[in-house]
Motif scaffolding. Structure first.
Motif, short mmCIF file in Angstrom:
data_model
loop_
_atom_site.label_atom_id
_atom_site.label_comp_id
_atom_site.label_asym_id
_atom_site.label_seq_id
_atom_site.Cartn_x
_atom_site.Cartn_y
_atom_site.Cartn_z
N ASN A 70 1.85 8.27 -12.69
CA ASN A 70 1.63 6.90 -12.23
C ASN A 70 2.78 6.50 -11.31
OD1 ASN A 70 3.32 6.55 -14.83
ND2 ASN A 70 3.42 4.53 -13.88
N ILE A 71 2.58 5.39 -10.60
CA ILE A 71 3.60 4.84 -9.71
C ILE A 71 4.23 3.63 -10.39
CG2 ILE A 71 4.08 3.78 -7.48
CD1 ILE A 71 1.65 5.24 -6.38
N SER A 72 5.57 3.60 -10.40
CA SER A 72 6.32 2.43 -10.88
C SER A 72 6.98 1.78 -9.67
CB SER A 72 7.37 2.86 -11.90
OG SER A 72 8.12 1.75 -12.34
N LEU A 73 6.66 0.52 -9.42
CA LEU A 73 7.16 -0.20 -8.24
C LEU A 73 8.18 -1.24 -8.68
CD1 LEU A 73 5.09 -1.54 -5.25
CD2 LEU A 73 6.69 -3.06 -6.41
N TYR B 291 -3.36 7.41 -3.39
CA TYR B 291 -3.27 6.05 -2.82
C TYR B 291 -3.22 5.00 -3.93
CZ TYR B 291 -4.61 1.83 -0.22
OH TYR B 291 -4.64 0.57 0.33
N ALA B 292 -2.40 4.00 -3.73
CA ALA B 292 -2.35 2.87 -4.66
C ALA B 292 -2.08 1.59 -3.87
CB ALA B 292 -1.27 3.07 -5.71
N GLU B 293 -2.55 0.47 -4.41
CA GLU B 293 -2.39 -0.80 -3.71
C GLU B 293 -2.27 -1.93 -4.73
OE1 GLU B 293 -5.53 -3.64 -1.52
OE2 GLU B 293 -5.15 -1.76 -0.40
N CYS B 294 -1.38 -2.87 -4.46
CA CYS B 294 -1.29 -4.08 -5.29
C CYS B 294 -1.11 -5.28 -4.36
CB CYS B 294 -0.13 -3.99 -6.27
SG CYS B 294 1.50 -4.02 -5.51
N GLN C 137 0.85 -1.19 0.00
CA GLN C 137 0.00 0.00 0.00
C GLN C 137 0.88 1.24 0.00
OE1 GLN C 137 -1.67 -1.58 3.59
NE2 GLN C 137 -3.72 -1.71 2.69
N ILE C 138 0.56 2.18 -0.86
CA ILE C 138 1.40 3.37 -1.07
C ILE C 138 0.54 4.63 -0.98
CG2 ILE C 138 2.93 4.57 -2.69
CD1 ILE C 138 3.20 1.70 -4.05
N GLU C 139 1.03 5.61 -0.25
CA GLU C 139 0.40 6.93 -0.21
C GLU C 139 1.47 7.99 -0.44
OE1 GLU C 139 -2.00 7.76 3.21
OE2 GLU C 139 -2.74 5.69 3.34
N PHE C 140 1.17 9.00 -1.25
CA PHE C 140 2.10 10.11 -1.39
C PHE C 140 1.33 11.41 -1.56
CE2 PHE C 140 1.48 8.86 -5.84
CZ PHE C 140 1.40 10.08 -6.51
#
Length: 418
Positions: A315-318, A344-347, A302-305
């Motif tokens: 977009n977010i690159s993980l 917020y993003a979640e994978c 889980q990511i928040e920025f």
């Protein structure tokens, strides 16, 4: 013979924090604030000063012909040390003695004049290193061949890609025969084939008595190249010695489960004026009463920025990496039109997918699917334990992933085999 001697090296920076009652939210307010900063002298009440020691009391000796790896997490002081050794910046305290000509490759484009061609920059860099024109000319063809930029030799380097910059910069530094070669993580920009060529060239250079200093997060490369290593943490040198021993110490310190990193205020969080990291959390779906992650465990990331730029497509690159630096896989969110605020993003990483071992997570916030707004390295470090049943073999399972894939076997026919 000792070629580098560092004695109690320290480097201090002063960080200014400007106090403000309100943040500018419109272009007009931003311009007004900038003009105020130019024409109005700030009072001590408006600005607070913080001391930051990037290095503190670092001492070491390096012998001629040593290949020294410098390892440590982000912010350990590795790049600051290389800048001091390269005479780009001076230490705040301590002294350093260097015997021999130093060539440095610290970041893309270092030492290049953007308006000059590749050909002209080869001669410029050689002159900076103290080489005579005839010496540079003797190495010219080898430099061009190694860098693979023959077609663009007379093109201004400002039109080069980052990969071309790095290839030419390394080729110049390696072929003009400095006594000491300093290389930062910049080699990660090149492709795998070029990295192999660089490591091979550095090995060849060391056999002729030249000294190599090599900063990298890729511990496999450090282990393969370096006979000695330095482990740095928070500006201090924790250990220096034989590479395998130093790597073992480093891994024992970082191989721990760290399932959350979070910040409560944007100004305290990592990032820049466009994005700041708020939280990264790994949430495992533990098996039964277990409280550790093993190969059967699925987990969510889980990511928040904080997004501080209005109307931006991002977009977010993980990246999920091994602790030796290899990227196991890279996944990205869709690009979305974002407003100011918390994003917020979640994978979810499925069970029976990752192998046992130690891993780290890095993030990039990317604009328009191509421009990196900010790179957040090693925001989480965690460990996955082994689990097996129905087998009598307990050796190390090879590979970084261990997917549970349907793979049936059956008897097709019976036959007498004598």
């Amino acid at each position: 013979m000792t070629v580098i001697e560092a004695e109690n090296i320290s480097k201090k920076y002063i960080i200014d924090h400007i106090k403000s009652n309100a943040k500018a939210s419109t272009l007009r307010e931003v311009v007004t604030d900038k003009l105020k900063n130019i024409f109005n002298k700030k009072t001590e009440e408006q600005v607070s000063h913080e001391e930051f020691w990037a290095l503190k009391n670092v001492s070491f000796n390096i012998e001629q012909g040593d290949r020294v790896g410098i390892i440590g997490s982000n912010g350990a002081g590795k790049s600051t040390m290389l800048k001091i050794l390269s005479r780009i910046t001076e230490p705040t305290e301590g002294k350093i003695k260097i015997k021999g000509r130093v060539a440095s490759l610290l970041e893309v484009g270092t030492g290049f004049h953007p308006e000059l061609s590749g050909r002209e920059n080869i001669y410029l860099n050689g002159s900076i290193l103290g080489m005579k024109r005839e010496e540079i000319k003797n190495h010219f063809d080898a430099i061009v061949d190694f860098a693979g930029v023959e077609k663009f030799l007379d093109t201004p380097v400002k039109r080069y890609s980052s990969g071309m910059y790095v290839r030419l910069g390394f080729a110049i530094s390696a072929h003009l025969e400095p006594e000491i070669l300093i290389v930062d993580e910049v080699l990660a920009v090149g492709d795998a084939e070029f990295q192999r060529k660089c490591l091979g060239k550095m090995k060849d250079a060391s056999t002729s008595g030249r000294t190599i200093l090599f900063v990298s997060h890729n511990l496999t490369a450090v282990q393969g190249l370096c006979n000695k290593s330095m482990y740095m943490q928070k500006g201090k040198l924790l250990e220096m010695g034989e590479t395998n021993q130093v790597l073992a110490t480093y891994l024992s310190h970082v191989q721990k489960t760290d399932l959350e990193s979070s910040w409560t205020k944007p100004e305290e969080a990592p990032g820049n004026d466009k994005v700041r990291l708020k939280k990264v959390k790994l949430t495992p779906d533990y098996q039964g009463n277990l409280k550790h992650i093993d190969v059967r465990t699925s987990f969510k990331i889980q990511i928040e920025f904080w997004n501080m730029v209005d109307n931006i497509n991002a977009n977010i690159s993980l990246h999920l990496n091994s602790l030796t630096g290899e990227c196991i896989f890279n996944i990205g969110t869709p690009s979305l039109a974002l407003r100011k605020g918390v994003i917020y993003a979640e994978c979810e990483i499925p069970s029976d997918f990752m192998n046992d071992g130690s891993y780290s997570i890095s993030l990039m916030i990317v604009q328009d699917k191509s421009i990196v707004i900010h790179n957040f390295g090693e925001v989480l470090v965690f460990e996955i334990e082994d689990y097996r049943e129905g087998t009598a073999w307990y050796g190390k399972w090879p590979g970084y992933i261990r997917p549970k894939i349907n793979f049936p076997i059956s008897q097709l026919e019976l036959e007498n085999v004598s």
